[in-house]
Design a protein around this motif. Structure first.
Motif, PDB file in Angstrom:
ATOM      1  N   ALA A 159      28.383 -24.808  48.709  1.00  0.00           N
ATOM      2  CA  ALA A 159      28.885 -26.166  48.957  1.00  0.00           C
ATOM      3  C   ALA A 159      29.213 -26.342  50.436  1.00  0.00           C
ATOM      4  O   ALA A 159      28.889 -27.371  51.036  1.00  0.00           O
ATOM      5  N   SER A 160      29.824 -25.343  51.021  1.00  0.00           N
ATOM      6  CA  SER A 160      30.179 -25.407  52.440  1.00  0.00           C
ATOM      7  C   SER A 160      28.929 -25.430  53.313  1.00  0.00           C
ATOM      8  O   SER A 160      28.852 -26.189  54.282  1.00  0.00           O
ATOM      9  N   ILE A 161      27.954 -24.623  52.973  1.00  0.00           N
ATOM     10  CA  ILE A 161      26.700 -24.583  53.731  1.00  0.00           C
ATOM     11  C   ILE A 161      25.983 -25.921  53.625  1.00  0.00           C
ATOM     12  O   ILE A 161      25.523 -26.470  54.635  1.00  0.00           O
ATOM     13  N   ALA A 162      25.910 -26.463  52.407  1.00  0.00           N
ATOM     14  CA  ALA A 162      25.236 -27.744  52.206  1.00  0.00           C
ATOM     15  C   ALA A 162      25.987 -28.884  52.892  1.00  0.00           C
ATOM     16  O   ALA A 162      25.379 -29.731  53.552  1.00  0.00           O
ATOM     17  N   LEU A 170      22.077 -24.734  56.001  1.00  0.00           N
ATOM     18  CA  LEU A 170      21.110 -23.881  55.300  1.00  0.00           C
ATOM     19  C   LEU A 170      19.922 -23.481  56.177  1.00  0.00           C
ATOM     20  O   LEU A 170      19.520 -22.312  56.156  1.00  0.00           O
ATOM     21  N   PRO A 171      19.361 -24.379  57.004  1.00  0.00           N
ATOM     22  CA  PRO A 171      18.237 -23.938  57.844  1.00  0.00           C
ATOM     23  C   PRO A 171      18.606 -22.815  58.821  1.00  0.00           C
ATOM     24  O   PRO A 171      17.742 -22.033  59.221  1.00  0.00           O
ATOM     25  N   LEU A 172      19.876 -22.722  59.189  1.00  0.00           N
ATOM     26  CA  LEU A 172      20.307 -21.668  60.104  1.00  0.00           C
ATOM     27  C   LEU A 172      20.571 -20.352  59.386  1.00  0.00           C
ATOM     28  O   LEU A 172      20.412 -19.273  59.966  1.00  0.00           O
ATOM     29  N   VAL A 190      30.752 -22.594  63.470  1.00  0.00           N
ATOM     30  CA  VAL A 190      30.622 -21.851  64.733  1.00  0.00           C
ATOM     31  C   VAL A 190      29.733 -20.623  64.542  1.00  0.00           C
ATOM     32  O   VAL A 190      28.920 -20.296  65.411  1.00  0.00           O
ATOM     33  N   LEU A 191      29.869 -19.948  63.407  1.00  0.00           N
ATOM     34  CA  LEU A 191      29.132 -18.705  63.167  1.00  0.00           C
ATOM     35  C   LEU A 191      27.661 -18.927  62.819  1.00  0.00           C
ATOM     36  O   LEU A 191      26.798 -18.157  63.260  1.00  0.00           O
ATOM     37  N   ALA A 192      27.364 -19.957  62.037  1.00  0.00           N
ATOM     38  CA  ALA A 192      26.014 -20.160  61.500  1.00  0.00           C
ATOM     39  C   ALA A 192      24.911 -20.184  62.562  1.00  0.00           C
ATOM     40  O   ALA A 192      23.868 -19.551  62.367  1.00  0.00           O
ATOM     41  N   PRO A 193      25.092 -20.872  63.688  1.00  0.00           N
ATOM     42  CA  PRO A 193      24.002 -20.878  64.679  1.00  0.00           C
ATOM     43  C   PRO A 193      23.680 -19.493  65.252  1.00  0.00           C
ATOM     44  O   PRO A 193      22.618 -19.295  65.831  1.00  0.00           O
TER      45      PRO A 193
END
Length: 133
Positions: free
Chosen positions: A14-17, A22-24, A52-55
Motif C-alpha cells: 500500500a505504501s509503495i503504491a 513500484l517502478p523503483l 527517500v530510500l526507494a530511488p
C-alpha cells in the motif's frame, strides 16, 4: 513477487503504491526477498522513509552489508545520515570500501558531515583517510 513481500511486511505494498514507487523497487524485489531476514529488523525505518530510500534501492542493496554497520543504536545513525543519502548513494560504488573504515569514526564525523559530504567522492582513492578519520 511483490505479494510475497506483503506477507513479511504488511502494508508495504500500500505504501509503495500510494507513493508510486513500484517502478523503483520492482527491479530489486528478488534481492529484497533474498535479503529479507536482514532487512526485516529495519522495516519500520524503511516504511517511514520509503520515499527517500526507494530511488536508491539498487545502490543500497549493492552495499547492504557495509551499510548494516550503520543500523545500530535504535536507528539513531540511520536517521542522522538519511539526509545525505541522495548525495552519497550515487557514489557508493567508489565509496563502498570506505563504509566499513568510517563506521568507528562516525560519532566524530557527524558534526562535520555537512562540510565534508560534498567532497566525499574525491576521497575515494584514499582509503587511509577513512581508516584514520
Amino acid at each position: 513477487r511483490a505479494n510475497r513481500l506483503e506477507r513479511y511486511a504488511p502494508g508495504i505494498l500500500a505504501s509503495i503504491a500510494e507513493n508510486k514507487l513500484l517502478p523503483l523497487i520492482e527491479p530489486h524485489l528478488d534481492t529484497i526477498l533474498d535479503r529479507l531476514d536482514d532487512i526485516e529488523p529495519l522495516m519500520p525505518f524503511v516504511l517511514n522513509h520509503l520515499k527517500v530510500l526507494a530511488p536508491h534501492t539498487g545502490a543500497i542493496l549493492d552495499h547492504f552489508d557495509a551499510l548494516l554497520l550503520y543500523a545500530d543504536e535504535d536507528g539513531k545513525h540511520l536517521r542522522e545520515l538519511l539526509p545525505y543519502l541522495p548525495l552519497f548513494a550515487p557514489h557508493f560504488d567508489v565509496l563502498g570500501p570506505h563504509l566499513v573504515l568510517l563506521r568507528p569514526h562516525l560519532p566524530r564525523l557527524l558534526p562535520h558531515l555537512r562540510t565534508i559530504a560534498p567532497f566525499a567522492p574525491r576521497f575515494a582513492p584514499f582509503l587511509s583517510v577513512s581508516a584514520n578519520a
